[in-house]
Write an enzyme that holds these catalytic residues in place. Structure first.
Site, PDB file in Angstrom:
ATOM      1  N   ASP A  14      20.531 -35.231   7.930  1.00 34.54           N
ATOM      2  CA  ASP A  14      19.555 -34.346   7.922  1.00 34.54           C
ATOM      3  C   ASP A  14      18.340 -34.612   7.322  1.00 34.54           C
ATOM      4  OD1 ASP A  14      18.209 -31.829   8.983  1.00 34.54           O
ATOM      5  OD2 ASP A  14      19.134 -31.089   6.725  1.00 34.54           O
ATOM      6  N   ASP A  16      15.265 -32.119   6.180  1.00 29.54           N
ATOM      7  CA  ASP A  16      14.909 -30.858   5.284  1.00 29.54           C
ATOM      8  C   ASP A  16      16.104 -30.151   4.738  1.00 29.54           C
ATOM      9  OD1 ASP A  16      11.961 -30.997   5.886  1.00 29.54           O
ATOM     10  OD2 ASP A  16      12.802 -30.944   7.958  1.00 29.54           O
ATOM     11  N   GLU A  23      11.413 -27.163   2.044  1.00 28.75           N
ATOM     12  CA  GLU A  23      10.934 -26.160   2.914  1.00 28.75           C
ATOM     13  C   GLU A  23      10.183 -25.064   2.150  1.00 28.75           C
ATOM     14  OE1 GLU A  23      10.919 -25.861   5.854  1.00 28.75           O
ATOM     15  OE2 GLU A  23      13.123 -26.650   6.893  1.00 28.75           O
ATOM     16  N   HIS A  87       0.047 -26.344  14.666  1.00 22.70           N
ATOM     17  CA  HIS A  87       1.298 -27.345  14.305  1.00 22.70           C
ATOM     18  C   HIS A  87       0.616 -28.621  13.760  1.00 22.70           C
ATOM     19  CE1 HIS A  87       5.136 -29.706  14.452  1.00 22.70           C
ATOM     20  NE2 HIS A  87       5.462 -28.726  13.569  1.00 22.70           N
ATOM     21  N   THR A 129      12.537 -32.017  12.174  1.00 27.42           N
ATOM     22  CA  THR A 129      11.151 -32.152  11.594  1.00 27.42           C
ATOM     23  C   THR A 129      10.374 -33.296  12.752  1.00 27.42           C
ATOM     24  OG1 THR A 129       9.382 -31.715  10.101  1.00 27.42           O
ATOM     25  CG2 THR A 129      11.149 -33.483   9.834  1.00 27.42           C
TER      26      THR A 129
HETATM   27  C1  XBP Z   1      14.263 -28.531   9.273  1.00 29.72           C
HETATM   28  C2  XBP Z   1      13.410 -27.552  10.362  1.00 29.72           C
HETATM   29  C3  XBP Z   1      12.034 -28.068  10.616  1.00 29.72           C
HETATM   30  C4  XBP Z   1      11.035 -27.873   9.457  1.00 29.72           C
HETATM   31  C5  XBP Z   1       9.533 -27.781   9.940  1.00 29.72           C
HETATM   32  O1  XBP Z   1      14.724 -29.693  10.037  1.00 29.72           O
HETATM   33  O2  XBP Z   1      13.811 -26.688  10.819  1.00 29.72           O
HETATM   34  O3  XBP Z   1      11.627 -27.197  11.682  1.00 29.72           O
HETATM   35  O4  XBP Z   1      10.868 -26.564   8.742  1.00 29.72           O
HETATM   36  O5  XBP Z   1       9.466 -29.000  10.801  1.00 29.72           O
HETATM   37  P1  XBP Z   1      15.919 -30.537   9.468  1.00 29.72           P
HETATM   38  P2  XBP Z   1       8.020 -29.131  11.846  1.00 29.72           P
HETATM   39  O6  XBP Z   1      16.787 -29.593   8.359  1.00 29.72           O
HETATM   40  O7  XBP Z   1      16.654 -30.649  10.930  1.00 29.72           O
HETATM   41  O8  XBP Z   1      15.462 -31.888   9.113  1.00 29.72           O
HETATM   42  O9  XBP Z   1       7.016 -28.189  11.604  1.00 29.72           O
HETATM   43  O10 XBP Z   1       7.878 -30.839  11.880  1.00 29.72           O
HETATM   44  O11 XBP Z   1       8.794 -28.952  13.270  1.00 29.72           O
HETATM   45 MG    MG Z   2      18.350 -28.987   6.760  1.00 29.93          MG
END
Ligand code: XBP
Ligand code: MG
Length: 243
Positions: A14, A16, A23, A87, A129
């Protein structure tokens, strides 16, 4: 019945919360900057943003927020266009923050990636993301060739349903062409864990600032950060999932 042990062939990360704490000081201020740019008085403080993370995906998260707080906007003729405009602007703000170097990798991430590469363990990404965000983060933290370390990068709208739906993991697994029992997913959140498990993958969890305290009872293990994994990778290569 215990399944056969297979040598670890691939790690699926993953992004983020797992690779970096993106975040609170990355995505959140980028959303707020986009709202301000559009003349909206919407503002997501740190605590509120933690609740909004229950919905993965930036466009989906904005839509969810509007449904909760300004539901009269949902039916508007131009609402979809507004979401996309917001976005796009949010992504530009996020990319600028990443390029400025304000989002370092979490401890042990670079070491784990390097250890895997030297052991011949393949690397992949399964993220909610936007794809550009993934490339930018890898580029800013590991250098311009880092994206090429990953055999598969699954991100954003390449699948219709976001985590906890397993679609992104199915997509990555198909491209990787490796047996699931030889792959290990690495996530920071409950929704990520649910997505990986629903795709039939063992999943190691490294909780992040926002996900600490969530239910990880279905994880193959919970570790404070990836330093532990970088050190145990040679052993794991011999003995992977028991599920
Ligand atoms: C994390 C998320 C994403 C980001 C925002 O994804 O939930 O939505 O907060 O990204 P992961 P976008 O943990 O799966 O990497 O605005 O580009 O959608
Ligand atoms: Mg994550």
């Amino acid at each position: 019945m215990a399944h056969a042990h297979r040598p670890l062939q691939a790690l699926i990360f993953d992004v983020d919360g797992t690779l970096a704490e993106t975040e609170k000081d990355g995505h959140r201020p980028a959303f707020n900057a986009a709202f301000a740019e559009q003349g909206l008085d919407w503002y997501w403080d740190e605590q509120h943003y933690g609740d909004l993370l229950a919905v993965a995906g930036g466009k989906e998260r904005i839509r969810h927020f509007v449904a909760q707080t300004h539901s009269e906007l949902l039916a508007g003729e131009h609402f979809d266009a507004l979401i996309h405009r917001l976005h796009r602007q949010k992504t530009a703000h996020y990319l600028a923050r990443v390029a400025a170097g304000s989002l370092p990798l979490r401890p042990g991430v670079a070491e784990t990636l390097r250890a895997a590469r030297s052991l011949g363990i393949r690397l992949a990404i399964a993220s909610t993301t936007t794809l550009d965000n993934v490339h930018a983060l890898l580029n800013a933290t590991l250098g311009p060739s880092a994206s090429s370390w990953f055999d598969v990068i699954g991100a954003g709208d390449v699948v219709a349903a976001k985590k906890p739906d397993p679609a992104i993991y199915h997509w990555v697994l198909q491209k990787l062409d490796a047996p699931k029992s030889a792959c290990l997913a690495i996530e920071d959140s409950r929704i990520g864990l649910l997505a990986a498990r629903a795709a039939g993958l063992a999943c190691l969890v490294t909780p992040s600032a926002y996900s600490a305290g969530q239910d990880f009872s279905d994880a193959a293990g919970v570790i404070e950060d990836l330093s532990v994994l970088s050190k145990t990778l040679p052993r794991r290569q011999k003995q992977v999932s028991q599920n």
